[in-house]
Design a protein around this motif. Structure first.
Motif, PDB file in Angstrom:
ATOM      1  N   PHE A  46       0.829  -1.207   0.000  1.00 36.72           N
ATOM      2  CA  PHE A  46       0.000   0.000   0.000  1.00 36.72           C
ATOM      3  C   PHE A  46       0.869   1.266   0.000  1.00 36.72           C
ATOM      4  CE2 PHE A  46      -1.899   3.428   2.501  1.00 36.72           C
ATOM      5  CZ  PHE A  46      -3.001   3.714   1.707  1.00 36.72           C
ATOM      6  N   PHE A  47       1.857   1.324   0.863  1.00 37.61           N
ATOM      7  CA  PHE A  47       2.691   2.528   0.958  1.00 37.61           C
ATOM      8  C   PHE A  47       3.572   2.717  -0.274  1.00 37.61           C
ATOM      9  CE2 PHE A  47       1.366   2.585   5.348  1.00 37.61           C
ATOM     10  CZ  PHE A  47       1.304   3.945   5.615  1.00 37.61           C
ATOM     11  N   VAL A  48       4.096   1.629  -0.820  1.00 37.00           N
ATOM     12  CA  VAL A  48       4.913   1.756  -2.031  1.00 37.00           C
ATOM     13  C   VAL A  48       4.056   2.276  -3.184  1.00 37.00           C
ATOM     14  CG1 VAL A  48       6.173   0.433  -3.783  1.00 37.00           C
ATOM     15  CG2 VAL A  48       6.673   0.096  -1.369  1.00 37.00           C
ATOM     16  N   LEU A  49       2.861   1.709  -3.338  1.00 32.67           N
ATOM     17  CA  LEU A  49       1.961   2.201  -4.387  1.00 32.67           C
ATOM     18  C   LEU A  49       1.572   3.650  -4.143  1.00 32.67           C
ATOM     19  CD1 LEU A  49      -0.358  -0.869  -5.041  1.00 32.67           C
ATOM     20  CD2 LEU A  49       1.426   0.059  -6.522  1.00 32.67           C
ATOM     21  N   SER A  50       1.312   4.012  -2.902  1.00 31.95           N
ATOM     22  CA  SER A  50       0.949   5.402  -2.580  1.00 31.95           C
ATOM     23  C   SER A  50       2.078   6.367  -2.928  1.00 31.95           C
ATOM     24  CB  SER A  50       0.601   5.549  -1.103  1.00 31.95           C
ATOM     25  OG  SER A  50      -0.513   4.783  -0.786  1.00 31.95           O
ATOM     26  N   VAL A  51       3.299   5.992  -2.594  1.00 33.74           N
ATOM     27  CA  VAL A  51       4.446   6.857  -2.876  1.00 33.74           C
ATOM     28  C   VAL A  51       4.684   6.943  -4.381  1.00 33.74           C
ATOM     29  CG1 VAL A  51       6.950   7.053  -2.622  1.00 33.74           C
ATOM     30  CG2 VAL A  51       5.536   6.553  -0.640  1.00 33.74           C
ATOM     31  N   VAL A  52       4.612   5.812  -5.073  1.00 33.40           N
ATOM     32  CA  VAL A  52       4.860   5.824  -6.514  1.00 33.40           C
ATOM     33  C   VAL A  52       3.780   6.615  -7.238  1.00 33.40           C
ATOM     34  CG1 VAL A  52       4.929   4.365  -8.573  1.00 33.40           C
ATOM     35  CG2 VAL A  52       6.222   3.721  -6.562  1.00 33.40           C
ATOM     36  N   ILE A  53       2.522   6.343  -6.931  1.00 34.69           N
ATOM     37  CA  ILE A  53       1.430   7.046  -7.616  1.00 34.69           C
ATOM     38  C   ILE A  53       1.375   8.500  -7.184  1.00 34.69           C
ATOM     39  CG2 ILE A  53      -1.080   7.189  -7.836  1.00 34.69           C
ATOM     40  CD1 ILE A  53      -1.106   4.127  -7.800  1.00 34.69           C
ATOM     41  N   GLY A  54       1.446   8.744  -5.896  1.00 33.80           N
ATOM     42  CA  GLY A  54       1.314  10.120  -5.396  1.00 33.80           C
ATOM     43  C   GLY A  54       2.526  10.982  -5.647  1.00 33.80           C
ATOM     44  N   GLY A  55       3.703  10.388  -5.647  1.00 38.98           N
ATOM     45  CA  GLY A  55       4.908  11.193  -5.773  1.00 38.98           C
ATOM     46  C   GLY A  55       5.506  11.232  -7.158  1.00 38.98           C
ATOM     47  N   LEU A  56       5.207  10.253  -7.999  1.00 35.25           N
ATOM     48  CA  LEU A  56       5.827  10.199  -9.311  1.00 35.25           C
ATOM     49  C   LEU A  56       4.824  10.313 -10.461  1.00 35.25           C
ATOM     50  CD1 LEU A  56       8.334   7.305  -8.569  1.00 35.25           C
ATOM     51  CD2 LEU A  56       8.785   9.751  -8.521  1.00 35.25           C
ATOM     52  N   ILE A  57       3.810   9.485 -10.442  1.00 33.05           N
ATOM     53  CA  ILE A  57       2.882   9.428 -11.571  1.00 33.05           C
ATOM     54  C   ILE A  57       1.964  10.646 -11.596  1.00 33.05           C
ATOM     55  CG2 ILE A  57       0.983   8.118 -12.584  1.00 33.05           C
ATOM     56  CD1 ILE A  57       2.369   5.593 -11.600  1.00 33.05           C
ATOM     57  N   LEU A  58       1.371  11.011 -10.483  1.00 28.46           N
ATOM     58  CA  LEU A  58       0.423  12.116 -10.451  1.00 28.46           C
ATOM     59  C   LEU A  58       1.038  13.445 -10.896  1.00 28.46           C
ATOM     60  CD1 LEU A  58      -2.517  12.706  -9.840  1.00 28.46           C
ATOM     61  CD2 LEU A  58      -1.879  13.167  -7.486  1.00 28.46           C
ATOM     62  N   PRO A  59       2.224  13.821 -10.421  1.00 34.21           N
ATOM     63  CA  PRO A  59       2.818  15.066 -10.934  1.00 34.21           C
ATOM     64  C   PRO A  59       3.108  15.012 -12.435  1.00 34.21           C
ATOM     65  CG  PRO A  59       3.880  14.453  -8.893  1.00 34.21           C
ATOM     66  CD  PRO A  59       2.996  13.313  -9.290  1.00 34.21           C
ATOM     67  N   THR A  60       3.498  13.847 -12.933  1.00 35.07           N
ATOM     68  CA  THR A  60       3.753  13.704 -14.366  1.00 35.07           C
ATOM     69  C   THR A  60       2.468  13.909 -15.159  1.00 35.07           C
ATOM     70  OG1 THR A  60       5.511  12.132 -13.862  1.00 35.07           O
ATOM     71  CG2 THR A  60       4.699  12.163 -16.120  1.00 35.07           C
ATOM     72  N   VAL A  61       1.374  13.354 -14.677  1.00 37.95           N
ATOM     73  CA  VAL A  61       0.087  13.535 -15.341  1.00 37.95           C
ATOM     74  C   VAL A  61      -0.321  15.010 -15.322  1.00 37.95           C
ATOM     75  CG1 VAL A  61      -2.381  12.997 -15.168  1.00 37.95           C
ATOM     76  CG2 VAL A  61      -0.702  11.187 -14.928  1.00 37.95           C
ATOM     77  N   LEU A  62      -0.134  15.678 -14.194  1.00 37.74           N
ATOM     78  CA  LEU A  62      -0.495  17.099 -14.106  1.00 37.74           C
ATOM     79  C   LEU A  62       0.343  17.945 -15.057  1.00 37.74           C
ATOM     80  CD1 LEU A  62      -1.026  17.479 -10.260  1.00 37.74           C
ATOM     81  CD2 LEU A  62      -2.760  17.366 -12.041  1.00 37.74           C
ATOM     82  N   VAL A  63       1.626  17.664 -15.159  1.00 39.35           N
ATOM     83  CA  VAL A  63       2.486  18.397 -16.100  1.00 39.35           C
ATOM     84  C   VAL A  63       2.016  18.143 -17.529  1.00 39.35           C
ATOM     85  CG1 VAL A  63       4.823  18.502 -17.052  1.00 39.35           C
ATOM     86  CG2 VAL A  63       4.482  18.539 -14.588  1.00 39.35           C
ATOM     87  N   GLY A  64       1.639  16.917 -17.832  1.00 42.76           N
ATOM     88  CA  GLY A  64       1.117  16.598 -19.161  1.00 42.76           C
ATOM     89  C   GLY A  64      -0.152  17.355 -19.478  1.00 42.76           C
ATOM     90  N   ILE A  65      -1.062  17.460 -18.527  1.00 46.73           N
ATOM     91  CA  ILE A  65      -2.308  18.191 -18.728  1.00 46.73           C
ATOM     92  C   ILE A  65      -2.023  19.667 -18.986  1.00 46.73           C
ATOM     93  CG2 ILE A  65      -4.405  18.992 -17.568  1.00 46.73           C
ATOM     94  CD1 ILE A  65      -4.514  16.207 -16.223  1.00 46.73           C
ATOM     95  N   VAL A  66      -1.117  20.243 -18.219  1.00 47.45           N
ATOM     96  CA  VAL A  66      -0.761  21.655 -18.418  1.00 47.45           C
ATOM     97  C   VAL A  66      -0.134  21.857 -19.791  1.00 47.45           C
ATOM     98  CG1 VAL A  66       0.772  23.486 -17.605  1.00 47.45           C
ATOM     99  CG2 VAL A  66      -0.574  22.186 -15.969  1.00 47.45           C
ATOM    100  N   ALA A  67       0.746  20.952 -20.209  1.00 51.63           N
ATOM    101  CA  ALA A  67       1.389  21.067 -21.522  1.00 51.63           C
ATOM    102  C   ALA A  67       0.362  20.975 -22.645  1.00 51.63           C
ATOM    103  CB  ALA A  67       2.457  19.987 -21.681  1.00 51.63           C
ATOM    104  N   ILE A  68      -0.585  20.069 -22.519  1.00 51.47           N
ATOM    105  CA  ILE A  68      -1.640  19.934 -23.535  1.00 51.47           C
ATOM    106  C   ILE A  68      -2.493  21.200 -23.578  1.00 51.47           C
ATOM    107  CG2 ILE A  68      -3.766  18.692 -24.099  1.00 51.47           C
ATOM    108  CD1 ILE A  68      -2.320  16.141 -23.115  1.00 51.47           C
ATOM    109  N   SER A  69      -2.801  21.775 -22.416  1.00 56.35           N
ATOM    110  CA  SER A  69      -3.593  23.008 -22.370  1.00 56.35           C
ATOM    111  C   SER A  69      -2.856  24.160 -23.045  1.00 56.35           C
ATOM    112  CB  SER A  69      -3.916  23.381 -20.926  1.00 56.35           C
ATOM    113  OG  SER A  69      -4.701  22.394 -20.331  1.00 56.35           O
TER     114      SER A  69
END
Length: 143
Positions: A46-69
């Motif tokens: 649970f904690f490894v998934l939380s750290v990977v998703i919350g700390g790595l994947i989610l910011p990458t997705v947000l940067v992608g959304i901003v770039a597309i906008s």
């Protein structure tokens, strides 16, 4: 993600077995050990998934959304710039072909009429915005 490693160890081994785990002070509140049972590898997963998703994947997705906008906004700006140049070219051509007909007053009248018809303010006319004009022309001049 502050002190996630300490929370991981408390949840893996249990709050009574982890040395220095409890009493756990968080934001000035002292938390007591009420359920000493550890969750083992499920807590680690649970904690490894939380750290990977919350700390790595989610910011990458947000940067992608901003770039597309930004790209979408740039395309709209470029299209508006092209349309503006085409309009300027058309006005120059009309002035050359019909200099007696063309005047600043007529240009202002055309722009005011367009602004009135452009109900959504998007800078273009859709069929829903042009239909009332066509109906008016048909009623006034054809029937």
């Amino acid at each position: 993600l502050d002190s996630w490693d300490q929370l991981l160890k408390i949840n893996m081994y249990g709050c009574d077995a982890y040395p220095g785990g409890y009493p756990f002070v968080r934001n000035g509140v002292e938390l007591q050990c009420t359920d000493p049972q550890g969750q083992g590898w499920m807590a680690a997963l649970f904690f490894v998934l939380s750290v990977v998703i919350g700390g790595l994947i989610l910011p990458t997705v947000l940067v992608g959304i901003v770039a597309i906008s930004f790209e979408h906004a740039w395309q709209e700006f470029t299209e508006e710039e092209i349309q503006s140049r085409q309009l300027d070219s058309l006005i120059k051509e009309i002035v050359l072909i019909m200099p007696a007909w063309w005047s600043r007053e007529r240009l202002n009248l055309i722009r005011m009429t367009f602004d009135i018809m452009d109900a959504d303010g998007m800078g273009s006319l859709d069929i829903q915005e042009v239909q009332p004009l066509f109906k008016y022309i048909i009623l006034m001049f054809i029937t």
